[in-house]
Write a protein that holds these residues in place. Structure first.
Motif, PDB file in Angstrom:
ATOM      1  N   TYR A  35      22.105   0.887 -12.223  1.00 22.69           N
ATOM      2  CA  TYR A  35      21.797   0.692 -13.563  1.00 22.69           C
ATOM      3  C   TYR A  35      20.733  -0.344 -13.744  1.00 22.69           C
ATOM      4  O   TYR A  35      20.947  -1.484 -13.341  1.00 22.69           O
ATOM      5  N   GLN A  37      19.995  -2.662 -17.057  1.00 22.16           N
ATOM      6  CA  GLN A  37      20.614  -3.212 -18.510  1.00 22.16           C
ATOM      7  C   GLN A  37      19.566  -4.138 -18.843  1.00 22.16           C
ATOM      8  O   GLN A  37      19.516  -5.382 -18.784  1.00 22.16           O
ATOM      9  N   PRO A  43      23.464   0.130 -20.239  1.00 22.08           N
ATOM     10  CA  PRO A  43      23.008   0.273 -18.994  1.00 22.08           C
ATOM     11  C   PRO A  43      22.426   1.774 -18.837  1.00 22.08           C
ATOM     12  O   PRO A  43      22.691   2.672 -19.835  1.00 22.08           O
ATOM     13  N   LEU A  45      20.883   4.577 -16.360  1.00 22.05           N
ATOM     14  CA  LEU A  45      21.005   5.000 -14.880  1.00 22.05           C
ATOM     15  C   LEU A  45      19.577   5.062 -14.191  1.00 22.05           C
ATOM     16  O   LEU A  45      18.596   5.621 -14.776  1.00 22.05           O
ATOM     17  N   LEU A  91      22.654  -3.545 -12.369  1.00 24.96           N
ATOM     18  CA  LEU A  91      23.965  -3.402 -12.156  1.00 24.96           C
ATOM     19  C   LEU A  91      24.335  -2.358 -11.021  1.00 24.96           C
ATOM     20  O   LEU A  91      23.491  -1.057 -11.131  1.00 24.96           O
TER      21      LEU A  91
END
Lengths: 116, 112
Positions: A35, A37, A43, A45, A91
Motif C-alpha cells: 500500500y 499512504q 492506504p 492498494l 506499507l
C-alpha cells in the motif's frame, strides 16, 4: 509470532533516483499487499500477491513502479525513477488466505519515503 | 464514482464518553467491512470485521454496525480513554478477491 518486517524504515532520495523496499510477511501467509499512504489519507492498494502470483496491480504506476515476490515469501517494491509525489509511507501487509474469505490484514511498520 | 467517506475532521471527546465514528460509501457492494486503528508512525492494526449479513459486532468496549441499505458503518468506543486516541480507518472488502479499499480515516482524541 513474528510480525511483518519491512526495511528500511526511512529513506530520503532525490527525484529521478531509484529506491527499493523490502517486506518479509508473517510465516505461512499466502497473500501479500503493498500500500501507499500519503499523509492525511488512507492506504491505497498498489499490488496484491497470492503466493508468488499477482492478483491485482491495477493501481500500480507500472511505468515507474515494479514489485516481485520471489518463492511466495519475501517481496520487494521498486520505484525508478522517483518523483516528488511518491513521497509517502509504503506499507506491506500479509494475510493467511483462509477458506472463509474475510481476511485480517497484518501490517508492517512501513517505510517512510521522502523524495526531494 | 466509488467513494468511501469518513469524518475528515478530528473528533474530540471527553474521557468516559462514547465515541462514534462514521464510514459512508457509495457505489460499492462490500461483502465485508473492517475497522483498523493506526497510531502515528505505525501500520494499521485490525480491530473488527463485520460481514454484509451481520447487523452488529462487539468486542470488549468496541461495537460496529453495518447497514447495507444506508451504505454506512458506525464504529463505537464506549467508556473512551485517552489511550484510545488514534486514527481509525474503515476498509471495505470486495467479495471473493481478498481486496480491501480504505477510507481516509478519522482522527480521534480523547481528552482526560
Amino acid at each position: 509470532e513474528a510480525g511483518v518486517a519491512q526495511s528500511p524504515r526511512y529513506k530520503i532520495i532525490e527525484k529521478r533516483q531509484s529506491v527499493a523496499f523490502w517486506c518479509n510477511p508473517i510465516s505461512g501467509h499466502a497473500t501479500l499487499y503493498w500500500y501507499q499512504q500519503i499523509l492525511g489519507q488512507g492506504p491505497k492498494l498498489l499490488i496484491q500477491f497470492q503466493n508468488n502470483g499477482v492478483v491485482d496491480d491495477s493501481q500500480l504506476p507500472k511505468d515507474r513502479f515494479s514489485a516481485e515476490r520471489l518463492k511466495g515469501v519475501d517481496s520487494t517494491l521498486k520505484i525508478q525513477p522517483a518523483k516528488l509525489e511518491d513521497s509517502a509511507v509504503y506499507l506491506c501487509a500479509s494475510s493467511p488466505r483462509t477458506s472463509g474469505g474475510a481476511e485480517t490484514q497484518y501490517f508492517g511498520p512501513g517505510t517512510r519515503l521522502l523524495v526531494l | 464514482s466509488q467513494k468511501i467517506e469518513q469524518n475528515s475532521e478530528a473528533l474530540n471527546i471527553q474521557e468516559g464518553k462514547t465515541a462514534t465514528l462514521t464510514c459512508n460509501y457509495t457505489n460499492y457492494s462490500p461483502a465485508y467491512l473492517q475497522w483498523y486503528r493506526q497510531d502515528p508512525g505505525r501500520g494499521p492494526v485490525f480491530l473488527l470485521l463485520i460481514r454484509e449479513n451481520e447487523k452488529e459486532k462487539r468486542k470488549e468496549r468496541l461495537k460496529v454496525t453495518f447497514d447495507t441499505t444506508l451504505k454506512q458503518s458506525l464504529f463505537h468506543i464506549t467508556a473512551s480513554q485517552p489511550a484510545d486516541s488514534a486514527t481509525y480507518l474503515c476498509a471495505l472488502g470486495v467479495g471473493g478477491t481478498y481486496k480491501y479499499i480504505f477510507g481516509t480515516g478519522t482522527r480521534l482524541k480523547v481528552l482526560a
